[in-house]
Design a protein around this motif. Sequence first.
Motif, PDB file in Angstrom:
ATOM      1  N   LYS A   6       0.834  -1.204   0.000  1.00 55.03           N
ATOM      2  CA  LYS A   6       0.000   0.000   0.000  1.00 55.03           C
ATOM      3  C   LYS A   6       0.869   1.255   0.000  1.00 55.03           C
ATOM      4  CE  LYS A   6      -3.890  -2.215   2.392  1.00 55.03           C
ATOM      5  NZ  LYS A   6      -4.715  -2.266   3.626  1.00 55.03           N
ATOM      6  N   LYS A   7       0.325   2.307  -0.584  1.00 48.01           N
ATOM      7  CA  LYS A   7       1.080   3.551  -0.740  1.00 48.01           C
ATOM      8  C   LYS A   7       1.447   4.166   0.600  1.00 48.01           C
ATOM      9  CE  LYS A   7      -0.403   6.393  -3.896  1.00 48.01           C
ATOM     10  NZ  LYS A   7      -1.313   7.212  -4.738  1.00 48.01           N
ATOM     11  N   ASP A   8       0.613   3.965   1.624  1.00 49.59           N
ATOM     12  CA  ASP A   8       0.867   4.596   2.919  1.00 49.59           C
ATOM     13  C   ASP A   8       1.707   3.730   3.853  1.00 49.59           C
ATOM     14  OD1 ASP A   8      -2.426   3.900   4.430  1.00 49.59           O
ATOM     15  OD2 ASP A   8      -0.967   2.616   3.416  1.00 49.59           O
ATOM     16  N   ALA A   9       2.288   2.643   3.361  1.00 45.35           N
ATOM     17  CA  ALA A   9       3.148   1.805   4.212  1.00 45.35           C
ATOM     18  C   ALA A   9       4.423   2.562   4.554  1.00 45.35           C
ATOM     19  CB  ALA A   9       3.494   0.504   3.493  1.00 45.35           C
ATOM     20  N   THR A  10       4.777   2.575   5.830  1.00 39.27           N
ATOM     21  CA  THR A  10       5.975   3.292   6.268  1.00 39.27           C
ATOM     22  C   THR A  10       7.222   2.456   5.993  1.00 39.27           C
ATOM     23  OG1 THR A  10       5.949   2.368   8.497  1.00 39.27           O
ATOM     24  CG2 THR A  10       4.629   4.367   8.106  1.00 39.27           C
ATOM     25  N   ASP A  11       8.387   3.136   5.984  1.00 41.58           N
ATOM     26  CA  ASP A  11       9.641   2.414   5.764  1.00 41.58           C
ATOM     27  C   ASP A  11       9.857   1.350   6.820  1.00 41.58           C
ATOM     28  OD1 ASP A  11      11.479   5.312   4.511  1.00 41.58           O
ATOM     29  OD2 ASP A  11      10.253   3.805   3.471  1.00 41.58           O
ATOM     30  N   ALA A  12       9.503   1.670   8.059  1.00 42.89           N
ATOM     31  CA  ALA A  12       9.687   0.719   9.155  1.00 42.89           C
ATOM     32  C   ALA A  12       8.824  -0.527   8.934  1.00 42.89           C
ATOM     33  CB  ALA A  12       9.346   1.375  10.490  1.00 42.89           C
ATOM     34  N   GLN A  13       7.571  -0.317   8.483  1.00 38.62           N
ATOM     35  CA  GLN A  13       6.680  -1.449   8.219  1.00 38.62           C
ATOM     36  C   GLN A  13       7.202  -2.307   7.063  1.00 38.62           C
ATOM     37  OE1 GLN A  13       3.084   0.939   7.670  1.00 38.62           O
ATOM     38  NE2 GLN A  13       2.136  -0.108   9.425  1.00 38.62           N
ATOM     39  N   VAL A  14       7.705  -1.630   6.039  1.00 41.66           N
ATOM     40  CA  VAL A  14       8.229  -2.357   4.874  1.00 41.66           C
ATOM     41  C   VAL A  14       9.436  -3.197   5.269  1.00 41.66           C
ATOM     42  CG1 VAL A  14       9.325  -2.112   2.621  1.00 41.66           C
ATOM     43  CG2 VAL A  14       7.353  -0.669   3.220  1.00 41.66           C
ATOM     44  N   GLN A  15      10.360  -2.600   6.025  1.00 42.35           N
ATOM     45  CA  GLN A  15      11.553  -3.327   6.435  1.00 42.35           C
ATOM     46  C   GLN A  15      11.215  -4.512   7.338  1.00 42.35           C
ATOM     47  OE1 GLN A  15      14.561  -2.953   5.143  1.00 42.35           O
ATOM     48  NE2 GLN A  15      13.655  -1.345   3.843  1.00 42.35           N
ATOM     49  N   ASP A  16      10.220  -4.298   8.205  1.00 41.33           N
ATOM     50  CA  ASP A  16       9.797  -5.389   9.097  1.00 41.33           C
ATOM     51  C   ASP A  16       9.180  -6.530   8.288  1.00 41.33           C
ATOM     52  OD1 ASP A  16       9.241  -6.487  11.803  1.00 41.33           O
ATOM     53  OD2 ASP A  16       7.150  -6.258  11.160  1.00 41.33           O
ATOM     54  N   PHE A  17       8.389  -6.164   7.281  1.00 31.06           N
ATOM     55  CA  PHE A  17       7.751  -7.155   6.411  1.00 31.06           C
ATOM     56  C   PHE A  17       8.804  -7.957   5.646  1.00 31.06           C
ATOM     57  CE2 PHE A  17       4.174  -8.900   4.231  1.00 31.06           C
ATOM     58  CZ  PHE A  17       4.551  -9.093   2.909  1.00 31.06           C
ATOM     59  N   ILE A  18       9.808  -7.254   5.130  1.00 27.69           N
ATOM     60  CA  ILE A  18      10.885  -7.920   4.384  1.00 27.69           C
ATOM     61  C   ILE A  18      11.665  -8.861   5.296  1.00 27.69           C
ATOM     62  CG2 ILE A  18      13.092  -7.522   3.226  1.00 27.69           C
ATOM     63  CD1 ILE A  18      11.888  -4.906   2.141  1.00 27.69           C
ATOM     64  N   ARG A  19      11.935  -8.396   6.517  1.00 22.13           N
ATOM     65  CA  ARG A  19      12.690  -9.208   7.466  1.00 22.13           C
ATOM     66  C   ARG A  19      11.947 -10.511   7.791  1.00 22.13           C
ATOM     67  NH1 ARG A  19      13.920  -5.459  10.363  1.00 22.13           N
ATOM     68  NH2 ARG A  19      12.132  -5.457  11.783  1.00 22.13           N
ATOM     69  N   GLN A  20      10.635 -10.432   7.920  1.00 26.10           N
ATOM     70  CA  GLN A  20       9.835 -11.626   8.216  1.00 26.10           C
ATOM     71  C   GLN A  20      10.042 -12.706   7.144  1.00 26.10           C
ATOM     72  OE1 GLN A  20       5.662 -10.781   8.927  1.00 26.10           O
ATOM     73  NE2 GLN A  20       6.145  -8.865   9.971  1.00 26.10           N
ATOM     74  N   GLY A  27      14.201 -15.097  -0.511  1.00 30.28           N
ATOM     75  CA  GLY A  27      14.868 -13.887  -0.956  1.00 30.28           C
ATOM     76  C   GLY A  27      13.814 -12.840  -1.284  1.00 30.28           C
ATOM     77  N   VAL A  28      14.156 -11.576  -1.175  1.00 31.29           N
ATOM     78  CA  VAL A  28      13.195 -10.510  -1.450  1.00 31.29           C
ATOM     79  C   VAL A  28      13.823  -9.483  -2.396  1.00 31.29           C
ATOM     80  CG1 VAL A  28      11.701  -8.735  -0.477  1.00 31.29           C
ATOM     81  CG2 VAL A  28      12.179 -10.814   0.848  1.00 31.29           C
ATOM     82  N   HIS A  29      13.178  -9.287  -3.525  1.00 33.30           N
ATOM     83  CA  HIS A  29      13.615  -8.268  -4.481  1.00 33.30           C
ATOM     84  C   HIS A  29      12.721  -7.045  -4.324  1.00 33.30           C
ATOM     85  CE1 HIS A  29      13.686  -6.179  -8.408  1.00 33.30           C
ATOM     86  NE2 HIS A  29      14.971  -6.496  -8.370  1.00 33.30           N
ATOM     87  N   ILE A  30      13.330  -5.876  -4.144  1.00 34.35           N
ATOM     88  CA  ILE A  30      12.574  -4.647  -3.877  1.00 34.35           C
ATOM     89  C   ILE A  30      12.597  -3.737  -5.093  1.00 34.35           C
ATOM     90  CG2 ILE A  30      12.311  -2.690  -2.309  1.00 34.35           C
ATOM     91  CD1 ILE A  30      14.076  -4.273  -0.324  1.00 34.35           C
ATOM     92  N   SER A  31      11.433  -3.270  -5.498  1.00 33.16           N
ATOM     93  CA  SER A  31      11.320  -2.303  -6.592  1.00 33.16           C
ATOM     94  C   SER A  31      10.442  -1.153  -6.114  1.00 33.16           C
ATOM     95  CB  SER A  31      10.708  -2.961  -7.835  1.00 33.16           C
ATOM     96  OG  SER A  31      10.535  -2.021  -8.870  1.00 33.16           O
ATOM     97  N   ARG A  32      11.075   0.022  -5.953  1.00 30.10           N
ATOM     98  CA  ARG A  32      10.335   1.190  -5.459  1.00 30.10           C
ATOM     99  C   ARG A  32      10.018   2.130  -6.615  1.00 30.10           C
ATOM    100  NH1 ARG A  32      10.559   1.626   0.149  1.00 30.10           N
ATOM    101  NH2 ARG A  32      12.163   0.346   1.170  1.00 30.10           N
ATOM    102  N   LEU A  41       8.972 -12.124  -3.996  1.00 30.14           N
ATOM    103  CA  LEU A  41       9.423 -13.184  -3.085  1.00 30.14           C
ATOM    104  C   LEU A  41      10.087 -14.268  -3.910  1.00 30.14           C
ATOM    105  CD1 LEU A  41       6.453 -13.526  -0.556  1.00 30.14           C
ATOM    106  CD2 LEU A  41       8.442 -12.013  -0.496  1.00 30.14           C
ATOM    107  N   LEU A  42      11.345 -14.533  -3.634  1.00 31.27           N
ATOM    108  CA  LEU A  42      12.137 -15.483  -4.411  1.00 31.27           C
ATOM    109  C   LEU A  42      12.315 -16.779  -3.644  1.00 31.27           C
ATOM    110  CD1 LEU A  42      14.902 -12.968  -5.569  1.00 31.27           C
ATOM    111  CD2 LEU A  42      12.736 -13.509  -6.682  1.00 31.27           C
TER     112      LEU A  42
END
Length: 340
Positions: A6-20, A27-32, A41-42
Amino acid sequence: MIVILKKDATDAQVQDFIRQWKDKGYGVHISRGEEMTVLGLLGDTTKLDTETVAANPIVDSVKRVTAPYKMAGRAFHPDDSVITVGEGEHAVTFGNGVIPVIAGPCSVETEEQVVEIAKAVKKSGARLLRGGAFKPRTSPYSFQGLGEKGLEFLVTAKKETGLPIVTELMDVRQLKYFDDVDLIQIGARNMQNFDLLKEMGKVQKPILLKRGMAATVKEFLMSVEYIMASGNENVILCERGIRTFDTYTRNCLDVSIIPYLKKVSHLPIIIDPSHACGLRWMVPTLAKSAVAAGCDGLIIEVHNNPEKALCDGEQSLHPVEFDELMTVLPKIAAIDNRRM
């Protein structure tokens, strides 16, 4: 698997989601982008439930980029699988450009009946003998088959003709009677009996899986996946007609499934025109259309006295009719440089 945040996801939420997901081994590929953040998700995501991923509050949507049926899918197995049924000089292969025909009665009634039919269909060119010993019926008052005795009659016919046996298994407790069966059929009603499918993954015999009468192609292939993921990769697919709103035939033969499965799966696909229409006079036409569409085999019901058959006589060909059909099918197969 693609995860759009979602557009309103914070950086902290995104990083936490990736870490999970990294903690789970992916593996996680990020495209901003300016409008959205997309995560890829790899790894083996075939067992991931998209709804579980989408339940996270920062997730907008989830899309699969590969089919969930990993083992049955062509992406992981680009070459066609060739499945061998039977042994020695009577072995039959499916998936190599030859179109074997399985033929015989819907249900085994007597030893004389099944032996006579086996000899007739072999003479006409059938390569395998079908016959029901355990019969799933819509009505509890209909003939349910001869059970173990029916299997004994099939084995007798096999000894006299050499034709490998194809018959249906309804319950894993019946397996003790199937030592001499060459190809175990799991019928349409059991296509999503997942416990039974898992047990078929442990069996050292090829499995013929029929599509459920209301199953989507995806559901069909996911049922295949249950068998293959449990250890048995020798699976033959069977289209036997699906339910539609119309009733002029017993079911509706989905011929389009042949080219589609050829594209997405490496497994052989055979057609059952008898159950698809339920009308004897229509079976030859549907068999011809299936061969023309590229099927890897046919399974056809044949009875020496259809009018007095204990099961599905109205859709069973007489041996003479079957013989006539078998003289035409090779001509159709030859158009595509294949043979019966």
